[in-house]
Scaffold this motif. Structure first.
Motif, PDB file in Angstrom:
ATOM      1  N   LYS A  31       5.000  -0.851   2.643  1.00  0.00           N
ATOM      2  CA  LYS A  31       4.977   0.584   2.921  1.00  0.00           C
ATOM      3  C   LYS A  31       3.750   1.225   2.285  1.00  0.00           C
ATOM      4  O   LYS A  31       3.134   2.140   2.852  1.00  0.00           O
ATOM      5  CB  LYS A  31       6.251   1.240   2.404  1.00  0.00           C
ATOM      6  CG  LYS A  31       6.444   2.679   2.898  1.00  0.00           C
ATOM      7  CD  LYS A  31       7.818   3.195   2.526  1.00  0.00           C
ATOM      8  CE  LYS A  31       8.077   4.545   3.194  1.00  0.00           C
ATOM      9  NZ  LYS A  31       8.113   4.469   4.674  1.00  0.00           N
ATOM     10  N   ALA A  32       3.371   0.719   1.111  1.00  0.00           N
ATOM     11  CA  ALA A  32       2.232   1.281   0.392  1.00  0.00           C
ATOM     12  C   ALA A  32       0.902   0.948   1.056  1.00  0.00           C
ATOM     13  O   ALA A  32      -0.147   1.462   0.637  1.00  0.00           O
ATOM     14  CB  ALA A  32       2.240   0.772  -1.052  1.00  0.00           C
ATOM     15  N   TYR A  33       0.906   0.092   2.087  1.00  0.00           N
ATOM     16  CA  TYR A  33      -0.328  -0.169   2.817  1.00  0.00           C
ATOM     17  C   TYR A  33      -0.817   1.082   3.550  1.00  0.00           C
ATOM     18  O   TYR A  33      -1.997   1.204   3.870  1.00  0.00           O
ATOM     19  CB  TYR A  33      -0.101  -1.295   3.836  1.00  0.00           C
ATOM     20  CG  TYR A  33      -0.307  -2.686   3.282  1.00  0.00           C
ATOM     21  CD1 TYR A  33       0.004  -2.992   1.954  1.00  0.00           C
ATOM     22  CD2 TYR A  33      -0.826  -3.703   4.080  1.00  0.00           C
ATOM     23  CE1 TYR A  33      -0.176  -4.264   1.453  1.00  0.00           C
ATOM     24  CE2 TYR A  33      -1.015  -4.984   3.586  1.00  0.00           C
ATOM     25  CZ  TYR A  33      -0.687  -5.256   2.271  1.00  0.00           C
ATOM     26  OH  TYR A  33      -0.880  -6.517   1.768  1.00  0.00           O
ATOM     27  N   ASP A  34       0.126   1.985   3.834  1.00  0.00           N
ATOM     28  CA  ASP A  34      -0.224   3.245   4.492  1.00  0.00           C
ATOM     29  C   ASP A  34      -0.605   4.253   3.407  1.00  0.00           C
ATOM     30  O   ASP A  34       0.262   4.759   2.689  1.00  0.00           O
ATOM     31  CB  ASP A  34       0.967   3.744   5.315  1.00  0.00           C
ATOM     32  CG  ASP A  34       0.657   5.041   6.073  1.00  0.00           C
ATOM     33  OD1 ASP A  34      -0.433   5.615   5.866  1.00  0.00           O
ATOM     34  OD2 ASP A  34       1.525   5.476   6.849  1.00  0.00           O
ATOM     35  N   ALA A  35      -1.889   4.509   3.273  1.00  0.00           N
ATOM     36  CA  ALA A  35      -2.362   5.376   2.195  1.00  0.00           C
ATOM     37  C   ALA A  35      -1.756   6.777   2.282  1.00  0.00           C
ATOM     38  O   ALA A  35      -1.611   7.458   1.257  1.00  0.00           O
ATOM     39  CB  ALA A  35      -3.882   5.464   2.221  1.00  0.00           C
ATOM     40  N   SER A  36      -1.375   7.177   3.474  1.00  0.00           N
ATOM     41  CA  SER A  36      -0.856   8.547   3.630  1.00  0.00           C
ATOM     42  C   SER A  36       0.516   8.739   2.985  1.00  0.00           C
ATOM     43  O   SER A  36       0.924   9.878   2.748  1.00  0.00           O
ATOM     44  CB  SER A  36      -0.780   8.907   5.117  1.00  0.00           C
ATOM     45  OG  SER A  36       0.228   8.154   5.775  1.00  0.00           O
TER      46      SER A  36
END
Length: 913
Positions: A815-820
């Protein structure tokens, strides 16, 4: 001396004590030759040595008799010369290759120098490897010299090795010779020998009693063979008998016997069998083929320009690179898997054979060679054994590769905590009660079927060794098909020590295998079942030493082994060991794990080093590990008993590193006054945790140094390298590479450092002393509490139980791969404190791993608590993986978590209806 009163270091330091005694005898003989010594004292030392020398081939009865006769004849000069010759022969190992060393009348010339230097790059060694064979027989001792001469007459020029016989005449002497003489690599047993030694030697029997060897009517060769196999399973054992050899060969107790001969009618065949047995361990299939490959003329049209070395040696600019490493390195490089080589990913030839030989050596069913380090071995094992949604009980403080393996596999880690050693800012190991409680909680919730794996580190970085057999047996009593993964990255050498092997995964698995075959195992289970009743409560199960049902147990044990960390393998050389009755059910997954993680361009030299490391440990590992233990004990004693060093430094012992409640035997340490070998053996067998003697935690905070600072000082100023540090300590490791010269260098350096501290405190006045005391207090007293794992956020606990803490680490990680959906909160400041007090909860987006102590204090999906933040704020280390000081803590935004949480609540609502 009483039967159990051998000081532990008197026993474990016997190898170096032998050399020291010979040097002492030489010094006294020289003094006597100068009319300054005492002949009676010289005779007393020689008498003390003779009992031990019976268990070694060199110097042998002929040289000892000549030395004794020189002393008796008052030939002081002759005695001094012979004593020095023997002592130097032992010190330089010249007797192994120089046959004249065994000749009483030989005089080494002044110009002859012992061959003790390593060969140059282009120099091949012509010496034949030397070993010793123990012959146990009932013949009168007077016949032994003649028998030994007959054995020597069997030598041939074409023999690949050369050996000398060691003769003993009893069960006790055979055990003692096997323990005391690491040169013994094969044993020949002839029926009819007595149990007791011909010597009145209570010290020798006190060595035997803690090993469980006591006098009985059965002093048979088969019983002795079994005892030797328990002590040193790498030994080849041959049996000579004048009775029904066919029946003996078929006896189940003869499984450790390599071959049975009828009496002594085939001495040449016995000689050849001994050489063949050694060659079976000496052979290194991959390395042997790699050497052949390097000698062939090869045209290379594959993508490895460095192969054959032409791009290097024809260059004016990088020729020094080739000169540094030597030509053979480049001749042995290839990206091909044909022409005598093999594929690491699909081994069918010499790599396959090398792995099979490694499995034999390490007591495993299968071995995988790994060339990316044990980090990769761990990830391979976790990926192959766990599927998404499976639960694994994991030591929260294990190496980061295990945590990343859970991310890759999609398994849900159920973190369990090791006992803390807050004073030294480190953790120990996970108590068995904690592990059992986790299993029983899962069972109570009806979720035990989802538990697949128990994943623990053994031994820990700091030397804590589990009672591996007990852990596995008690867990199997709760879940009979539980799989065990033991990360033994730092202690692969332990296999080759009878004092450490029971504390290893493969050693304990072998013991459990034998127990499962014994009818007594079922009786023991039934007796406990009757005692506990049909449905015992958790309290009763936690209190009991649980016995599994041998009819239900599926023994499934995996061990990862950093061969490069404790054996002679090149950096990143690792092995994955398997002893799994159900391996066929996961073999396909293991192939996929190999394809996933193994490089398609593995380093050939690294594979060869794994092959050679196995050879070395099978043929001389016992002596090398004993030397490592000796070195460690000398360091401990030298530090703690030195008047100046002990003012500022301390080598921690068992009672410092292991709480009393986990030392059921009462064992306090290796160098405590009055501690005997029997005490250490009892602790090794009984205690929940045992301290690996080769790992020494040296407290440096009392000298005003934090661990990182002291490690840097030793490396930069004194050329001493260390691996691990804590807030106020450093870890010293003795290994098979260390010598007593290393110990001397370390002690000299510590003395120099202590002297500089003394001078600084003396010259600096009260201000300097006050500052020093404050620094020591900061390091030793004002230490931060160690944080336990808090919990996973509810959004990452899909399908988790009500009372169990496992979580979906994989979803949080990706989930943390999405910087947003990520945010950063400064570690220091009002925002962090406000979030802790008023919310919303702070949820880690990644792993945060400070070095030291080296364990993840934050994992993806974990809710951060005051305890964790306080620890982070008190850290004064330079290296924190996963934390950017300028940006702060990387978190998953609360609004993104809420979105993830809603679908789960919807599912829960549907289930409730």
């Amino acid at each position: 001396m009483s039967n159990r009163n051998v000081q532990i270091d008197q026993f474990l330091l016997l190898h170096s004590a032998r050399a020291d005694k010979w040097r002492e005898l030489t010094t006294m003989a020289d003094a006597w030759a100068k009319q300054q010594g005492d002949r009676l004292k010289l005779e007393a030392i020689l008498s003390a040595l003779e009992a031990m020398e019976e268990y070694h081939a060199y110097p042998g009865p002929q040289l000892l008799a000549a030395l004794r006769e020189s002393i008796a004849a008052n030939d002081a000069g002759g005695a001094a010369r012979l004593a020095r010759r023997i002592s130097n022969g032992l010190l330089t190992d010249a007797y192994r290759s120089r046959s004249a060393e065994w000749d009483v009348h030989d005089e080494i010339s002044a110009s002859e120098v012992p061959d003790i230097l390593p060969p140059s790059a282009n120099e091949a060694s012509e010496r034949r490897p030397y070993f010793e064979v123990l012959f146990v027989n009932s013949q009168p001792a007077a016949r032994w010299p003649a028998f030994a001469r007959e054995i020597r007459r069997l030598r041939r020029r074409e023999d690949a090795f050369i050996y000398e016989p060691v003769m003993v005449g009893s069960f006790e002497d055979a055990i003692c010779a096997t323990i005391l003489n690491p040169n013994i690599v094969a044993v020949v047993l002839a029926e009819g020998f007595p149990y007791r030694s011909r010597h009145d030697a209570p010290i020798l029997r006190s060595v035997l009693d803690p090993l469980g060897e006591v006098e009985s009517a059965d002093a048979s060769a088969l019983r002795l063979s079994s005892a030797l196999r328990r002590l040193r399973p790498e030994l080849d054992v041959y049996l000579l008998s004048d009775r029904e050899v066919e029946k003996i060969a078929g006896d189940p107790n003869a499984k450790g016997v390599r071959r049975v001969f009828y009496a002594v009618e085939e001495m040449l065949e016995l000689h050849l069998a001994v050489l063949e047995g050694v060659y079976a361990r000496y052979e290194t299939p991959f390395f042997d083929n790699l050497k052949k490959y390097a000698r062939r003329p090869i045209g290379t049209f594959h993508a490895l320009p460095i192969a054959r070395g032409k791009s290097v040696f024809k260059s004016d600019w990088i020729r020094d690179f080739g000169e540094f490493y030597g030509l053979n390195l480049f001749l042995a490089e290839s990206s091909a898997t044909t022409g005598g080589l093999d594929s690491l990913l699909e081994p069918t030839g010499n790599i396959k054979r090398s792995q099979e030989m490694a499995a034999r050596a390490f007591g495993a069913d299968h071995v995988f060679f790994v060339t990316n380090g044990t980090s990769t071995s761990n990830k391979m094992a976790v990926q192959a054994l766990l599927a998404p949604g499976d639960i694994a009980v994991v030591d929260r403080n294990c190496h980061k590769s295990h945590h990343y393996g859970m991310v890759l596999s999609g398994a849900q880690p159920y973190y369990v905590e090791a006992f803390p050693m807050t004073e030294y800012s480190m953790y120990g190991a996970v108590p068995l009660a904690t592990i059992k409680r986790a299993l029983l909680t899962l069972k109570a919730e009806g979720r035990l079927d989802r538990l697949k794996l128990l994943d623990l580190t053994n031994c820990t970085f700091d030397g804590h060794m589990y009672n591996v057999r007990r852990v596995m047996e008690e867990c199997l009593a709760i879940k009979p098909d539980l799989i065990f993964l033991w990360d033994e990255a730092w202690s692969g050498f332990a296999r080759f020590s009878p004092f450490l092997r029971p504390r290893t995964a493969m050693g304990a698995a072998e013991e459990i295998e034998d127990w499962l075959r014994d009818p007594a195992s079922l009786k023991a289970f039934e007796a406990q079942k009757a005692q506990l009743g049909e449905n015992p409560g958790d309290d009763a199960l936690l209190a009991a030493r649980l016995i599994p049902d041998p009819r239900l147990v599926r023994l499934r044990v995996y061990q990862t082994n950093s061969t490069h960390k404790s054996m002679s393998a090149i950096r990143q050389g690792s092995m994955l060991l398997v002893k799994d009755v159900d391996f066929h059910t996961v073999a396909a997954q293991f192939r996929e794990a190999v394809f996933t993680h193994a490089s398609t361009s593995p380093n050939q030299q690294l594979i060869a080093s794994l092959d050679v490391a196995r050879r070395q440990m099978e043929l001389e590992g016992y002596g090398l590990v004993m030397n490592a233990i000796e070195i460690a004990l000398k360091i401990r004693r030298s530090v703690n008993e030195h008047k100046l060093i002990s003012k500022y430094f301390k080598a921690l012992d068992a009672d410092d590193m292991i709480p009393k409640s986990y030392r059921q035997s009462g064992f306090e340490g290796y160098i405590r006054e009055g501690t005997t070998w029997a005490d250490a053996a009892k602790a090794m067998h009984e205690d929940e945790f045992y301290l690996d003697p080769t790992r020494i935690t040296l407290v440096c905070g009392t000298a005003g140094f934090d661990g990182t600072q002291f490690k840097g000082l030793l490396a930069e100023k004194y050329g001493i390298q260390l691996n691990k540090t804590s807030r106020n300590s450093v870890l010293l490791q003795s290994n098979i590479n260390n010598t007593r010269s290393d110990v001397a260098h370390l002690i000299r350096v510590l003395v120099e450092i202590c002297q500089s501290i003394e001078e600084r405190l003396s010259d600096g006045g009260e201000g300097e002393r006050t500052a020093f005391a404050a620094r020591v207090k900061s390091l030793m007293t004002d230490v931060p509490d160690l944080p336990n794992f808090s919990h996973f956020h509810e959004a990452f606990r899909h399908d988790a139980g009500r009372d169990t803490p496992e979580g979906d680490i994989r979803t949080a990680f990706f989930k943390a791969y999405d910087a947003s959906v990520c945010e950063y909160v400064p570690l220091f400041g009002a925002e962090c404190d406000k979030r802790l007090k008023d919310g919303p909860e702070m949820v880690s987006a990644n792993f945060v791993i400070p070095y030291p102590p080296g364990f993840p204090i934050m994992v993806p999906g974990q809710v951060l608590t005051q305890e964790t933040i306080d620890f982070m704020r008190k850290l004064d280390v330079k290296e924190i993986h996963g934390f950017e000081k300028a940006r702060g803590l990387k978190l998953i935004r609360s609004d993104a978590i809420a979105v993830a949480e809603r679908p789960r609540k919807s599912k829960d609502d549907k289930r409730s209806h």
